[in-house]
Design an enzyme around this catalytic site. Sequence first.
Site, PDB file in Angstrom:
ATOM      1  CB  SER A 253      14.162 105.069  66.096  1.00 21.97           C
ATOM      2  OG  SER A 253      15.428 105.535  66.308  1.00 21.97           O
ATOM      3  CE  LYS A 254      15.247 113.616  67.183  1.00 21.70           C
ATOM      4  NZ  LYS A 254      15.778 114.723  67.837  1.00 21.70           N
ATOM      5  NE  ARG A 255      18.117 104.158  69.097  1.00 20.47           N
ATOM      6  CZ  ARG A 255      17.545 104.983  69.606  1.00 20.47           C
ATOM      7  NH1 ARG A 255      17.965 105.587  70.522  1.00 20.47           N
ATOM      8  NH2 ARG A 255      15.590 104.523  70.511  1.00 20.47           N
TER       9      ARG A 255
END
Length: 486
Positions: A253-255
């Site tokens: 996930s980009k997070r």
Amino acid sequence: MSQEVRVRYAPSPTGHLHIGGARTALFTYLFARRHGGTFLLRIEDTDLERNVGGAAEEFYNGLRWLGVEWDEGEDVGGPYGPYRCTERLDIYRGHIDQLLAEDKAYPCYCTEAELDAEREAQIAAGATAKYSGRCRHLTAEQREAFEREGRAKTIRLRSSIGETLAFDDLVRGPISFESDGNDFVVVKSNGMPTYNLAVVIDDHLMRITHVTRGEEHISNTPRQMQIYRAFGWEVPKFAHLNLILNKEGKKLSKRDESILQFISQYRDLGYLPEAILNFLALLGWSPGTEQEIFSKDELIALFSLDRAIKSGSVFDEDKLTWMNNHYMKAADRSRVAALALPHLQRAGYVPAQPDAAALDWVDRLVALVKDQLHAAGEIVGFAEPFFRAAEPDEEAQALLREEHVPKVLAGFLAQVEAAEDFVPEAIGVMLKQVQKETGFKGKQLFMPVRVALTGQMHGPDLNQSISLLGPAKVKDRLYGVLSSQK
Ligand code: GLU
């Protein structure tokens, strides 16, 4: 391949260049080069709310830094431009008019509230939510009435029901969907084409032969196939690249902050682009051998979508680290020094306007630690002991308390005070002299000197480190330790 290969990378400019996007671009580029084809870059900015200013330029910079070059694009030109969706609105307009004129698409005047209510009712009844087709059969009068009311409209494509939409994915093999009669939106109420419409028109007009993109777009493919059919166009070949997973096997996930995910982060830390390129090439593709180190040219010669991996690829940080170190060792010293310099300047270890002596010092420091680096920016950590000796830990303190230590240090101090030359070879001679005078050798000789000068039990080559530290600091630190021992 008999047909000329034309492929594209079509990012939406919604943020930084992500490793997943860079991987897609790289595979597409390698495929193009492998087949002597054309690689183009198109900016898919149809989702106006999500566009981020400067994102396209960041993609360009990031890809060029990696060594992924394109043959057509908004900044290099080409015969099929413009290469940015928002500059192609007239082109879309003509095609939308055609779909409407042929009744393959129709205006839909349903409001968001009406659609929400419809969806909720379907879900409450246990059905899958889909557009009911309310505006499918509006008469010309009904449409005019809605227009007069000033209602916003979308445009929907007439979809078939129960039709098999099958394609042979070049990575995943045969994939098929059944059409569900869900007339999907192809033009949004703000007049912008949806991604599905724009991508089909653009890929067709840009004569794209193979669509390479991430797995998350598989579910869009049947819709796109219906649009191709509505226009009577040939469908290109599709290749959906696998997911990139984190260590837990979940979609990255980009997070997720445990992994650096943006190409600019690697560049800013002083990673070498050829290392990142090599790493990305193996993220979802396998050469079929144990070989792991590949130059770009080797990848071009070997790359094939047959060897693209279907299941997810774990982003293996240990491999990334190892690979970066491999390329760092192989890189020219002067190149690493040039990359390291701004980091050292930012840390305050080298002046903003370095003189020849400062540059020479950087060069020697790089020579000393290059083989231990993964990224040029790590040089700062290696430079630190030359400016501030580390606080010795317990083990190091215990070592300094050993009985013979003052003799060794005092012997070495005397040598340094008399020294005329401070090159590594001269240091070697001085230490030899201390050995002769004190009778201590090996670890008993070197460890006290190292700990007294750096505060650390381990470090790079001792003679070179001492030479790099310079006589003034060496004397200072030796005095310091000796006087604290009295
Ligand atoms: N704009 C899409 C994305 O950034 C690319 C879709 C495609 O390649 O068809 O994911």
